[in-house]
Design an enzyme around this catalytic site. Structure first.
Site, PDB file in Angstrom:
ATOM      1  N   HIS A  46      32.236  32.471  40.655  1.00  0.00           N
ATOM      2  CA  HIS A  46      31.073  31.759  41.188  1.00  0.00           C
ATOM      3  C   HIS A  46      31.499  30.691  42.207  1.00  0.00           C
ATOM      4  O   HIS A  46      30.914  30.574  43.292  1.00  0.00           O
ATOM      5  CB  HIS A  46      30.309  31.104  40.037  1.00  0.00           C
ATOM      6  CG  HIS A  46      29.112  30.306  40.468  1.00  0.00           C
ATOM      7  ND1 HIS A  46      27.892  30.890  40.763  1.00  0.00           N
ATOM      8  CD2 HIS A  46      28.947  28.967  40.682  1.00  0.00           C
ATOM      9  CE1 HIS A  46      27.033  29.945  41.131  1.00  0.00           C
ATOM     10  NE2 HIS A  46      27.654  28.774  41.078  1.00  0.00           N
ATOM     11  N   GLU A  68      30.271  38.683  39.937  1.00  0.00           N
ATOM     12  CA  GLU A  68      29.425  37.808  39.118  1.00  0.00           C
ATOM     13  C   GLU A  68      28.399  38.607  38.328  1.00  0.00           C
ATOM     14  O   GLU A  68      28.178  38.350  37.138  1.00  0.00           O
ATOM     15  CB  GLU A  68      28.676  36.817  40.021  1.00  0.00           C
ATOM     16  CG  GLU A  68      29.334  35.474  40.195  1.00  0.00           C
ATOM     17  CD  GLU A  68      28.384  34.509  40.870  1.00  0.00           C
ATOM     18  OE1 GLU A  68      28.183  33.427  40.320  1.00  0.00           O
ATOM     19  OE2 GLU A  68      27.834  34.845  41.923  1.00  0.00           O
ATOM     20  N   ASN A 394      63.449  46.691  38.331  1.00  0.00           N
ATOM     21  CA  ASN A 394      64.649  47.422  37.941  1.00  0.00           C
ATOM     22  C   ASN A 394      64.671  47.668  36.428  1.00  0.00           C
ATOM     23  O   ASN A 394      65.004  48.762  35.965  1.00  0.00           O
ATOM     24  CB  ASN A 394      65.883  46.629  38.371  1.00  0.00           C
ATOM     25  CG  ASN A 394      67.176  47.358  38.075  1.00  0.00           C
ATOM     26  OD1 ASN A 394      67.505  48.350  38.703  1.00  0.00           O
ATOM     27  ND2 ASN A 394      67.912  46.849  37.091  1.00  0.00           N
TER      28      ASN A 394
END
Length: 659
Positions: A46, A68, A394
């Site tokens: 918001h 929203e 990795n």
């Protein structure tokens, strides 16, 4: 309206809100029924919507508006939080991050979000009814009076007896107001100087989070006139209207509610948070760097003045120099603290990355983070992100096995990945540990021999640590096939060079079938150190105080031999000795038979070593300077400094000398 002056503030706050959405989405995935988390995400979306709409970034505003709507459905329990909901929200978050990054690069932050908005709309429609309801009703019918509880009414009653007026003040901000919370702080600061705020509507939390449209009200006690209060409020910019009227306590009695246990404390305690403006300011890091450079020069000059004072032997000068030293040391601590930031700023991005990568590789991985509050120099934190990304990727790709494979070899299907940070002396260590298959020594050596990094004969004599360091060679990879994640031989060599450029080191431990641990050692700060200056023949060296356990002087006959190594008995423990004159090959014109030895006992973790020097000079604050590209690989030397007399002094890295 020219919004250029607000751009940096918009970018900073946008990143904070996006990080909040990211963190809370991860929490929501683990606890999909927790409405508090949904409310936090809704508040961030918001606020971001309002900020971006005001700044004219319509694509961000459009996407956050539709987020929203879906979040409103979730918090009203119109439908459940599912994996599809979380994935779509993360997809929206990624687009928002890309648009904010685009804006920070001087562009307009435009992105075609039509498909994503449509996807959110379908989700909203498919999940339940349109989210009109509570919020729209509340916004279209704002409450005109403020309900007071019994405690607040008694405060009002007593204040009226003491001659105070009780006002209800309604303040309306302009539609174009950018920073609503800042304006509210200013209004409450003015009110705090003229009287006392009893209650606000919306609540304190909603005002702080900007969860209101343009209007808010307060009940206010003051002896000032209505006109004076109104005029004072209207002095704040971006205030469109301020209405001050006497508060009718009779009209609120019908809606009195008894305070709950949590509300029994005075309401002013909560409202006081709004009475003073924020005590923090945003400062460009370049300004702090320039300030730090100036202070480094001051430290060098302070050393010169201290040397002059020692020679002159003037009592008044000596006192003034001591006072100057105390003040500058306090300044130093404050300035270093200004540059220190928690590694959490970097760590926060990894849970989402691990989640996405795990899904792509069809692996089940749990990431555990500890020590995120550990602080590091801002310069180091800014640079350490990419090396950590490479190491984590990795571990996920090469280290942790597929769930089926883990089950076959007797492991739990879920792989464990630990990211840990902690202080150790004048360094910070960051560790990445996994419970995967470990590093295959034979496979690494075979690849290294193929690429000519070592010969067949040399490979037989290499220790495990030396073999593991081969994976940091440029272009080195043991991946069987090239993927989007790894296999191109790019990554770990970049990790090592980046960390070494920051004055750090990388260590590798691994056990086949059990897992691997990558440890990164980084300097706590890149600028000023507290050290002990020592003499070694004609040379002066600096040893960081943070690594020193104790100093002592021993007789020659107290030195013993153990396994062809000079040692001493230090508090019942055998401690090896390292003679600095031999390590650094310090020339000596006359070889004297020494009857005593000065020892600096240093530590690294649980290991302790005694450094043998000729004499102690004393403690000194020094400015750490790099030795430059040509001298960066000198054994056991981390940098240099300039002493007050202009002499160059090398700074010892005790970690290299601990046996």
């Amino acid at each position: 309206m020219d919004t250029g002056e607000y751009l940096e503030l918009f970018l900073d706050e946008s990143r904070e809100h996006l990080q909040s959405v990211n963190d809370n989405l991860l929490l929501l995935e683990k606890d999909p029924h927790e409405r508090k988390i949904i409310n936090e995400i809704f508040r961030s979306a918001h606020t971001l919507k309002g900020m971006s709409a005001t700044m004219g970034f319509q694509d961000i505003a459009s996407l956050t508006h539709q987020m929203e709507n879906v979040l409103d459905k979730l918090r009203n329990e119109s439908f459940d939080v599912t994996t599809d909901v979380i994935d779509t929200m993360f997809e929206a978050l990624k687009s928002l991050e890309e648009m904010v990054t685009d804006i920070s690069g001087g562009r307009e932050g435009k992105k075609d979000v039509t498909a994503l908005v449509s996807k959110l709309e379908e989700m909203e429609k498919g999940g339940g009814h349109s989210p009109t309801s509570n919020k729209e009703q509340r916004d279209s019918h704002p409450q005109s009076e403020i309900a007071l509880d019994q405690y607040q009414l008694s405060v009002v009653s007593q204040s009226k007896e003491q001659g105070y007026n009780v006002y209800e003040i309604k303040v309306q901000l302009t539609e174009s107001c950018l920073l609503k919370a800042a304006r509210i702080f200013m209004v409450f600061d003015i009110l705090g100087q003229m009287g006392e705020v009893i209650k606000s509507n919306p609540s304190v939390e909603e005002l702080e989070d900007e969860q209101f449209e343009q209007t808010f009200s307060v009940v206010f006690l003051s002896k000032e006139s209505k006109d004076d209060i109104q005029n004072s409020i209207l002095k704040v910019s971006e205030i469109e209207r301020a209405e001050v009227s006497l508060f009718n306590t009779d009209s609120t009695k019908e809606t009195i509610k008894q305070p709950s246990v949590e509300e029994e404390e005075p309401i002013e305690k909560d409202v006081r948070k709004l009475k003073s403006p924020s005590k923090t300011i945003r400062v460009n890091i370049e300004r702090i760097d320039r300030l730090m450079n100036l202070f480094e020069e001051l430290v060098i000059e302070r050393g010169l003045i201290e040397d002059i004072s020692d020679k002159v032997k003037n009592v008044e000068l000596d006192e003034a120099v001591k006072h100057l030293s105390r003040i500058s040391q306090d300044m130093q601590q404050m300035m270093l603290a200004m540059r220190m930031v928690p590694v959490e700023q970097v760590f926060n991005r990894f849970p989402r990355m691990v989640r996405e990568l795990s899904k792509d590789l069809h692996k089940n991985i749990h990431l555990d983070i500890s020590g995120a509050e550990t602080e590091l120099d801002r310069t180091v934190v800014d640079e350490i992100g990419d090396p950590l990304v490479h190491l984590l990727r990795n571990s996920i790709d090469h280290g942790i096995e597929l769930p089926e494979r883990r089950t076959e070899i007797g492991k739990k299907p879920e792989g464990k990945l630990l990211l840990k940070a902690y202080h150790a002396g004048n360094h910070v260590f960051i560790e990445i540990e996994d419970d995967g298959n470990g590093i295959n020594r034979e496979k690494v050596l075979k690849k290294a021999i193929e690429r000519g990094l070592v010969t067949q004969e040399q490979s037989r004599e290499l220790s495990d640590e030396e073999v593991y360091q081969l994976i940091f060679s440029s272009g080195f990879s043991t991946a069987d096939k090239v993927s989007d994640v790894s296999g191109r031989g790019v990554g770990l060599d970049v990790v090592k060079s980046k960390i070494e450029s920051l004055g750090g080191k990388v260590f590798v431990e691994s056990e086949k079938g059990k897992g691997s641990k990558f440890s990164i050692q980084l300097p706590l700060t890149l600028s000023i150190l507290s050290t002990l200056l020592v003499n070694v023949k004609k040379e002066i060296y600096a040893i960081p105080l943070s690594s020193i356990l104790e100093t002592l002087v021993i007789k020659n006959d107290e030195i013993m031999k153990a396994h062809h190594q000079n040692v001493i008995d230090f508090r019942g423990k055998v401690v090896p000795l390292v003679f600095l004159k031999d390590v650094f090959e310090v020339p000596n014109e006359k070889e004297l038979v020494e009857t005593t030895h000065a020892i600096v006992v240093v530590k690294r973790g649980e290991k302790v070593t005694g450094l043998v020097v000729d004499s102690f000079i004393g403690q000194r604050e020094i400015v750490l300077k790099s030795l430059g590209g040509y001298l960066q690989d000198i054994h056991a030397i981390s940098g240099a400094t300039i002493l007050g007399n202009g002499q160059v002094c090398l700074i010892i890295d005790p970690n290299e000398l601990v046996k």
